[in-house]
Design a protein around this motif. Structure first.
Motif, mmCIF file in Angstrom:
data_model
loop_
_atom_site.group_PDB
_atom_site.id
_atom_site.type_symbol
_atom_site.label_atom_id
_atom_site.label_comp_id
_atom_site.label_asym_id
_atom_site.label_seq_id
_atom_site.Cartn_x
_atom_site.Cartn_y
_atom_site.Cartn_z
ATOM 1 N N LYS A 192 4.099 5.828 8.764
ATOM 2 C CA LYS A 192 4.221 4.498 8.140
ATOM 3 C C LYS A 192 5.691 4.178 7.896
ATOM 4 O O LYS A 192 6.436 5.043 7.461
ATOM 5 C CB LYS A 192 3.484 4.480 6.791
ATOM 6 C CG LYS A 192 2.059 4.980 6.870
ATOM 7 C CD LYS A 192 1.362 4.904 5.516
ATOM 8 C CE LYS A 192 0.025 5.655 5.610
ATOM 9 N NZ LYS A 192 -0.908 5.367 4.545
ATOM 10 N N MET A 194 0.109 12.971 19.290
ATOM 11 C CA MET A 194 -0.024 12.745 17.842
ATOM 12 C C MET A 194 -0.241 14.079 17.126
ATOM 13 O O MET A 194 0.359 14.332 16.076
ATOM 14 C CB MET A 194 -1.172 11.793 17.537
ATOM 15 C CG MET A 194 -1.356 11.605 16.038
ATOM 16 S SD MET A 194 -2.745 10.536 15.571
ATOM 17 C CE MET A 194 -4.141 11.598 15.894
ATOM 18 N N LYS A 203 -2.765 5.699 18.825
ATOM 19 C CA LYS A 203 -2.933 6.033 17.411
ATOM 20 C C LYS A 203 -1.898 5.368 16.521
ATOM 21 O O LYS A 203 -0.726 5.238 16.898
ATOM 22 C CB LYS A 203 -2.814 7.544 17.204
ATOM 23 C CG LYS A 203 -3.679 8.397 18.110
ATOM 24 C CD LYS A 203 -5.142 8.215 17.832
ATOM 25 C CE LYS A 203 -5.992 9.182 18.622
ATOM 26 N NZ LYS A 203 -7.442 8.923 18.416
ATOM 27 N N ALA A 220 -9.220 4.959 17.655
ATOM 28 C CA ALA A 220 -7.921 4.558 18.201
ATOM 29 C C ALA A 220 -7.676 5.232 19.551
ATOM 30 O O ALA A 220 -7.850 6.449 19.695
ATOM 31 C CB ALA A 220 -6.817 4.929 17.221
ATOM 32 N N ASP A 238 -8.909 12.243 16.308
ATOM 33 C CA ASP A 238 -8.201 11.694 15.147
ATOM 34 C C ASP A 238 -7.715 12.818 14.226
ATOM 35 O O ASP A 238 -7.567 13.941 14.684
ATOM 36 C CB ASP A 238 -9.111 10.699 14.420
ATOM 37 C CG ASP A 238 -8.993 9.299 15.027
ATOM 38 O OD1 ASP A 238 -8.071 9.068 15.816
ATOM 39 O OD2 ASP A 238 -9.825 8.444 14.689
ATOM 40 N N TRP A 264 0.163 6.356 13.667
ATOM 41 C CA TRP A 264 0.555 7.600 12.993
ATOM 42 C C TRP A 264 1.975 7.473 12.453
ATOM 43 O O TRP A 264 2.915 7.302 13.220
ATOM 44 C CB TRP A 264 0.412 8.830 13.901
ATOM 45 C CG TRP A 264 0.415 10.057 13.046
ATOM 46 C CD1 TRP A 264 1.376 11.024 12.990
ATOM 47 C CD2 TRP A 264 -0.561 10.384 12.056
ATOM 48 N NE1 TRP A 264 1.053 11.936 12.012
ATOM 49 C CE2 TRP A 264 -0.135 11.569 11.424
ATOM 50 C CE3 TRP A 264 -1.750 9.785 11.608
ATOM 51 C CZ2 TRP A 264 -0.857 12.175 10.386
ATOM 52 C CZ3 TRP A 264 -2.472 10.399 10.581
ATOM 53 C CH2 TRP A 264 -2.016 11.580 9.996
ATOM 54 N N HIS A 278 0.623 11.562 7.250
ATOM 55 C CA HIS A 278 1.349 10.374 7.736
ATOM 56 C C HIS A 278 2.820 10.462 7.297
ATOM 57 O O HIS A 278 3.736 10.229 8.078
ATOM 58 C CB HIS A 278 0.780 9.105 7.091
ATOM 59 C CG HIS A 278 -0.291 8.403 7.867
ATOM 60 N ND1 HIS A 278 -0.052 7.753 9.054
ATOM 61 C CD2 HIS A 278 -1.606 8.198 7.611
ATOM 62 C CE1 HIS A 278 -1.178 7.185 9.481
ATOM 63 N NE2 HIS A 278 -2.145 7.450 8.627
ATOM 64 N N SER A 333 -6.079 1.668 9.238
ATOM 65 C CA SER A 333 -6.955 1.486 10.400
ATOM 66 C C SER A 333 -8.102 0.511 10.127
ATOM 67 O O SER A 333 -8.761 0.051 11.064
ATOM 68 C CB SER A 333 -7.494 2.837 10.863
ATOM 69 O OG SER A 333 -8.044 3.545 9.763
ATOM 70 N N SER A 344 -4.799 12.852 5.204
ATOM 71 C CA SER A 344 -4.079 12.084 6.223
ATOM 72 C C SER A 344 -2.947 11.283 5.589
ATOM 73 O O SER A 344 -1.938 11.020 6.230
ATOM 74 C CB SER A 344 -5.030 11.228 7.067
ATOM 75 O OG SER A 344 -5.490 10.130 6.357
HETATM 76 O O1 PMV Z 1 -6.046 4.606 8.252
HETATM 77 P P1 PMV Z 1 -5.578 5.988 7.947
HETATM 78 O O2 PMV Z 1 -4.474 6.032 6.975
HETATM 79 O O3 PMV Z 1 -6.742 6.906 7.551
HETATM 80 O O4 PMV Z 1 -4.956 6.630 9.293
HETATM 81 C C1 PMV Z 1 -5.729 6.852 10.417
HETATM 82 C C2 PMV Z 1 -4.965 7.453 11.500
HETATM 83 C C3 PMV Z 1 -5.757 7.905 12.717
HETATM 84 O O5 PMV Z 1 -7.157 7.773 12.507
HETATM 85 C C4 PMV Z 1 -5.445 9.363 12.989
HETATM 86 C C5 PMV Z 1 -5.343 7.083 13.945
HETATM 87 C C6 PMV Z 1 -5.795 5.650 13.952
HETATM 88 O O6 PMV Z 1 -5.038 4.816 14.458
HETATM 89 O O7 PMV Z 1 -6.927 5.352 13.521
#
Ligand code: PMV
Length: 332
Positions: A22, A241, A18, A15, A282, A20, A195, A145, A191
């Motif tokens: 929800k 972020m 990002k 990304a 990330d 970040w 989030h 993502s 993560s």
């Molecule tokens: O898809 P998740 O829930 O693992 O979130 C990913 C978040 C980041 O990798 C930090 C940023 C992004 O947009 O990929």
């Protein structure tokens, strides 16, 4: 039982803006638009076939429980009940700063639906009612993502509609992503928890307010192939972020001392005119160096000299997932 094996190679993505925070964790609705570059050499290979009994073999911890949950979701959502034999492995090591959930959940979504519908291409999936947009929408539910990994090039995920669109194709601009693995220690805060913690950060609301302008900067720099403008925007983006992560509740500190040391070195090298690379990071301590593909070799060498303890994974802009059917196999 004789069954056709459906094989998907789905890339990871990095990304630049990002995702970040929800708005809705259950439905995986993001707080903001994000924009990523699809990668090429970092991918997940997933094979799925209708079988007599279900099985999921995940090499070197490729997916684990997230995969089981996502398969259960797909079955319930789509009404398929044939058991699947699934194997999945990554082209890259676990915990190295590449989001294995993005490539893994994208590959799993496509492979499972291909096996259930018998489709052996994206065209056949679309005929069966599974357009790429619908597949992206389903992959998103496994990991946000992952929806961006359904497409090649530079890809935007729109927060208001949940649509995913290609901003620019991969051949518009070939960039390198040199992933500098400084640590492979597991994360102290997942993560998913981090989030949720974003909303408690006093920095989150100002971040959301400023993001449309930064997104426009990144899109404009990509269109113009202006690496310095792109680099300045993505560095501020990653730092912002991480500031939100560090000031959230729970607070997540993904930076390590070696991350900071690396960023100081990089900025000094750049200031001295010795290399043209910019970072993004990330949810982890490892650094993604974005540079022109033609510069990747000499920049990698400079990193190896300055940080002999780091492991490098060299990647670049990719074309998106592939699907094919292998010869019929006897699947139990
Ligand atoms: O898809 P998740 O829930 O693992 O979130 C990913 C978040 C980041 O990798 C930090 C940023 C992004 O947009 O990929």
């Amino acid at each position: 039982m004789l069954s056709r094996v459906h094989e998907v190679l789905a890339p990871s993505n990095i990304a630049l803006i990002k995702y970040w925070g929800k708005r809705d964790a259950a439905l995986q609705i993001p707080a903001n638009d994000s924009l990523s570059m699809t990668l090429a050499t970092a991918f997940t290979c997933t094979r799925a076939a209708v079988a007599e009994s279900p099985s999921l073999t995940s090499a070197h911890g490729a997916l684990g429980s997230k995969a089981e949950r996502h398969l259960a979701f797909l079955k319930a959502e789509l009404g398929f009940d044939a058991p699947l034999a699934i194997t999945t492995k990554n082209s890259f090591p676990a915990a190295c700063g590449i989001a294995s959930s993005a490539s893994g959940l994208a590959a799993l979504t496509i492979a499972a639906i291909a096996a259930w519908t018998g489709a052996s291409s994206f065209d056949e999936l679309a005929v069966a009612g599974f357009s790429r947009a619908r597949l992206a929408n389903l992959a998103r539910r496994g990991s946000g993502s992952a929806c961006r990994s359904l497409y090649g090039g530079y890809v935007q995920w729109h927060a208001d509609t949940q649509d995913v669109s290609v901003t620019l194709p991969p051949d518009h601009w070939q960039l390198a992503d040199i992933i500098v693995v400084l640590s492979d220690a597991p994360k102290a805060v997942s993560s998913t928890d981090a989030h949720a913690g974003a909303w408690a950060s006093p920095l989150f609301a100002p971040r959301l307010a400023g993001l449309p302008e930064r997104l426009a900067q990144v899109r404009g720099a990509l269109v113009k192939r202006d690496l310095a403008a792109l680099g300045d925007a993505i560095e501020i983006e990653a730092l912002e972020m991480h500031a939100v992560m560090m000031s959230g509740q729970p607070a997540a500190n993904y930076f390590t001392a070696s991350t900071s040391r690396f960023l100081c070195w990089l900025r000094e090298e750049r200031r001295a005119g010795r290399l043209a690379a910019w970072f993004t990071i990330d949810a982890g301590p490892n650094v993604h160096l974005i540079c022109e593909a033609a510069d990747s070799e000499h920049i990698s060498k400079a990193v190896e000299l300055a940080f002999p303890e780091a492991r490098l994974i060299r990647d670049h802009t990719g074309h998106g997932p592939t699907l094919r059917t292998l010869a019929t196999e006897d699947v139990r």
